[in-house]
Design a protein around this motif. Structure first.
Motif, short mmCIF file in Angstrom:
data_model
loop_
_atom_site.label_atom_id
_atom_site.label_comp_id
_atom_site.label_asym_id
_atom_site.label_seq_id
_atom_site.Cartn_x
_atom_site.Cartn_y
_atom_site.Cartn_z
N HIS A 14 0.83 -1.21 0.00
CA HIS A 14 0.00 0.00 0.00
C HIS A 14 0.86 1.26 0.00
O HIS A 14 0.55 2.24 -0.68
CB HIS A 14 -0.93 0.00 1.22
CG HIS A 14 -1.75 1.23 1.34
ND1 HIS A 14 -2.83 1.48 0.52
CD2 HIS A 14 -1.64 2.30 2.16
CE1 HIS A 14 -3.35 2.66 0.85
NE2 HIS A 14 -2.65 3.16 1.84
N GLU A 43 4.18 -7.86 -11.20
CA GLU A 43 2.97 -7.18 -11.67
C GLU A 43 3.32 -5.80 -12.24
O GLU A 43 4.27 -5.16 -11.80
CB GLU A 43 1.97 -7.02 -10.51
CG GLU A 43 1.55 -8.34 -9.89
CD GLU A 43 0.83 -9.26 -10.85
OE1 GLU A 43 0.05 -8.78 -11.68
OE2 GLU A 43 1.06 -10.48 -10.77
N ASN A 44 2.53 -5.36 -13.21
CA ASN A 44 2.77 -4.06 -13.84
C ASN A 44 1.83 -2.98 -13.32
O ASN A 44 1.57 -2.00 -14.00
CB ASN A 44 2.60 -4.18 -15.36
CG ASN A 44 3.75 -4.93 -15.98
OD1 ASN A 44 4.89 -4.81 -15.54
ND2 ASN A 44 3.46 -5.75 -16.97
N ASP A 45 1.36 -3.17 -12.10
CA ASP A 45 0.45 -2.19 -11.51
C ASP A 45 1.14 -1.54 -10.30
O ASP A 45 2.33 -1.73 -10.06
CB ASP A 45 -0.86 -2.85 -11.11
CG ASP A 45 -0.68 -4.03 -10.17
OD1 ASP A 45 0.45 -4.25 -9.67
OD2 ASP A 45 -1.66 -4.75 -9.93
N GLU A 46 0.37 -0.77 -9.54
CA GLU A 46 0.94 -0.08 -8.37
C GLU A 46 1.49 -1.06 -7.34
O GLU A 46 2.54 -0.80 -6.73
CB GLU A 46 -0.12 0.82 -7.73
CG GLU A 46 0.43 1.61 -6.56
CD GLU A 46 -0.59 2.52 -5.92
OE1 GLU A 46 -0.21 3.20 -4.95
OE2 GLU A 46 -1.75 2.56 -6.36
N LEU A 47 0.81 -2.19 -7.15
CA LEU A 47 1.31 -3.17 -6.19
C LEU A 47 2.68 -3.70 -6.61
O LEU A 47 3.58 -3.85 -5.78
CB LEU A 47 0.32 -4.32 -6.05
CG LEU A 47 -1.06 -3.98 -5.48
CD1 LEU A 47 -1.94 -5.22 -5.44
CD2 LEU A 47 -0.94 -3.34 -4.11
N GLY A 48 2.83 -3.98 -7.89
CA GLY A 48 4.11 -4.45 -8.40
C GLY A 48 5.20 -3.41 -8.26
O GLY A 48 6.33 -3.72 -7.87
N ARG A 49 4.87 -2.16 -8.58
CA ARG A 49 5.85 -1.07 -8.42
C ARG A 49 6.26 -0.91 -6.96
O ARG A 49 7.46 -0.76 -6.66
CB ARG A 49 5.29 0.25 -8.96
CG ARG A 49 5.30 0.34 -10.47
CD ARG A 49 4.92 1.73 -10.97
NE ARG A 49 3.54 2.08 -10.64
CZ ARG A 49 2.48 1.68 -11.31
NH1 ARG A 49 2.62 0.90 -12.37
NH2 ARG A 49 1.26 2.05 -10.95
N ASN A 50 5.29 -0.96 -6.07
CA ASN A 50 5.62 -0.83 -4.65
C ASN A 50 6.45 -2.01 -4.16
O ASN A 50 7.38 -1.83 -3.37
CB ASN A 50 4.34 -0.67 -3.82
CG ASN A 50 3.74 0.70 -3.95
OD1 ASN A 50 4.37 1.64 -4.45
ND2 ASN A 50 2.50 0.85 -3.53
#
Length: 130
Positions: A14, A43-50
């Protein structure tokens, strides 16, 4: 009084900066958290970036020492990565579920007299820990 914060993976997913959010206390990351971050990093979304950001931050912190022994954070706190395969009396929490291993670790530390705070964004995990 120094507190020990045991973080659930979803806290880091988060907010990738949350490692530094617990003042001059001790932050524990159970091994299950590292395993879950590893799954999300693709993952290529915010969860992956975080997840990737947290993993890079952990790697950078290794320059300050062994993460299992604990390293100083910029806020004066200490970060430790700890095994979560603790043996406890029957808590009703199966050890093959990552969240349960994290909760069981917090429970063992609490039973040893540490001032433990389990931090999770997962309502079910918080209910289990109560």
């Amino acid at each position: 009084m120094i507190k020990t914060f045991v973080l659930d993976t979803n806290v880091l997913l988060h907010s990738s900066e949350s490692l530094e959010s617990f003042a001059d206390n001790t932050v524990l990351l159970p091994m299950a958290v590292l395993e879950e971050l590893d799954k999300f990093k693709r993952e290529n979304d915010e969860l992956g970036r975080n997840a990737r950001h947290v993993i890079r931050r952990l790697d950078a912190l290794r320059e300050g020492g062994n993460l299992r022994d604990g390293v100083r954070l910029s806020n004066g706190g200490v970060l430790k990565i700890v095994p979560d395969n603790v043996s406890v009396e029957d808590t009703g929490l199966k050890a093959d579920i990552p969240d349960n291993r994290i909760i069981r670790l917090a429970y063992v530390l609490h039973k040893k007299g540490e001032n433990v705070v389990f931090v999770s964004k997962d309502i079910n995990a918080r209910v289990k820990a109560d």
